[in-house]
Every structure is written in C-alpha cells, then in structure tokens.
Design a protein around this motif. Structure first.
Motif, mmCIF file in Angstrom:
data_model
loop_
_atom_site.group_PDB
_atom_site.id
_atom_site.type_symbol
_atom_site.label_atom_id
_atom_site.label_comp_id
_atom_site.label_asym_id
_atom_site.label_seq_id
_atom_site.Cartn_x
_atom_site.Cartn_y
_atom_site.Cartn_z
ATOM 1 N N ARG A 53 0.864 -1.187 0.000
ATOM 2 C CA ARG A 53 0.000 0.000 0.000
ATOM 3 C C ARG A 53 0.896 1.230 0.000
ATOM 4 N NH1 ARG A 53 -3.622 2.312 4.423
ATOM 5 N NH2 ARG A 53 -2.634 0.668 5.602
ATOM 6 N N ARG B 90 1.011 5.677 -0.502
ATOM 7 C CA ARG B 90 0.301 6.958 -0.521
ATOM 8 C C ARG B 90 0.960 7.858 -1.560
ATOM 9 N NH1 ARG B 90 -1.191 9.032 4.920
ATOM 10 N NH2 ARG B 90 -2.915 7.642 4.417
ATOM 11 N N ASP C 81 -4.426 6.760 -1.223
ATOM 12 C CA ASP C 81 -3.688 5.516 -1.033
ATOM 13 C C ASP C 81 -4.098 4.531 -2.111
ATOM 14 O OD1 ASP C 81 -2.877 6.812 1.235
ATOM 15 O OD2 ASP C 81 -3.923 5.489 2.628
#
Length: 124
Positions: free
Chosen positions: A84, A86, A96
């Motif tokens: 993940r 951002r 995100d």
C-alpha cells in the motif's frame, strides 16, 4: 501479572469495507511472514526506491492523471498480499493505492521477485 485475551468477535475495517471475522479462524491464523521485517522493508523502499515507487502511479489509470506531477510517495504497509502506497500531488491532494501480488509471498526472497515484477509493470 498475566493477562489473557479471549476474542469473541472481530471486525476488519479497511479500504474495501467492513467485514466480520470468525474468532476461531482468527485464533488459528498464521502470522504474516513479512510482519517481522515490514518496518525495515518500508524504510528501505522509502529511502532507496522512491523513484520506483513514484512510477507505480502509472498503474493507476485515470487516478494517476490527478497526481501529475506526483510530488510525494510513501510506502505505508506491506504484507504477503501486496503493498500500500500513498501518492500526493500537494497538500490535501493525496490518496492511497493497494498493489496486490498475484500470489501471496511466503518469504522475503519471494517478495523481492514480486517487487521487481511490480516495478517492471510500471515501466512498461
């Protein structure tokens, strides 16, 4: 003093919504094989591969157009299922994104292969 936690009910609330988890399945689940290394791996990605992380925006289709140019990129989480990240184009303009691996990784050497595959896909 010893404390004991007995799980009666568990729920997960993430990017994909909220769902219940069976307490017995939760208790029997194996820990993520990357858990012990996650912090170190995220720090390495941020320090040594920021340019490659920025290139992942090309995999986001229409969402990446909103981030041109992407100013800041930060790896947020890493587990056996994916990464993940951002992305930010400026103050208040970030989101995100989750990049799933085709198969769950079982160890760091498999993670290395999947990260290379992900970075190559972004360059294609």
């Amino acid at each position: 003093m010893m404390l004991r936690l007995e799980v009666g009910e568990a729920r997960v609330d993430d990017l994909w919504g909220t769902a219940g988890i069976d307490a017995e399945e939760f208790a029997a689940a194996a820990p993520d094989p990357l858990h012990a290394h996650e912090t170190e791996l995220l720090q390495h990605l941020a320090a040594a591969h920021g340019d490659r992380l920025r290139e992942l925006a090309s995999l986001l289709g229409e969402r990446s157009a909103a981030l041109v140019p992407t100013r800041d990129v930060a790896p947020l989480a890493l587990d056996r299922f994916g990464l993940r990240v951002r992305f930010s184009a400026g103050p208040g303009d970030c989101f995100d994104a989750r990049f799933d691996f085709p198969e769950p990784v079982r160890e760091v050497s498999e993670l290395r292969r999947e990260m290379h595959r992900l970075f190559e896909a972004a360059r294609a």
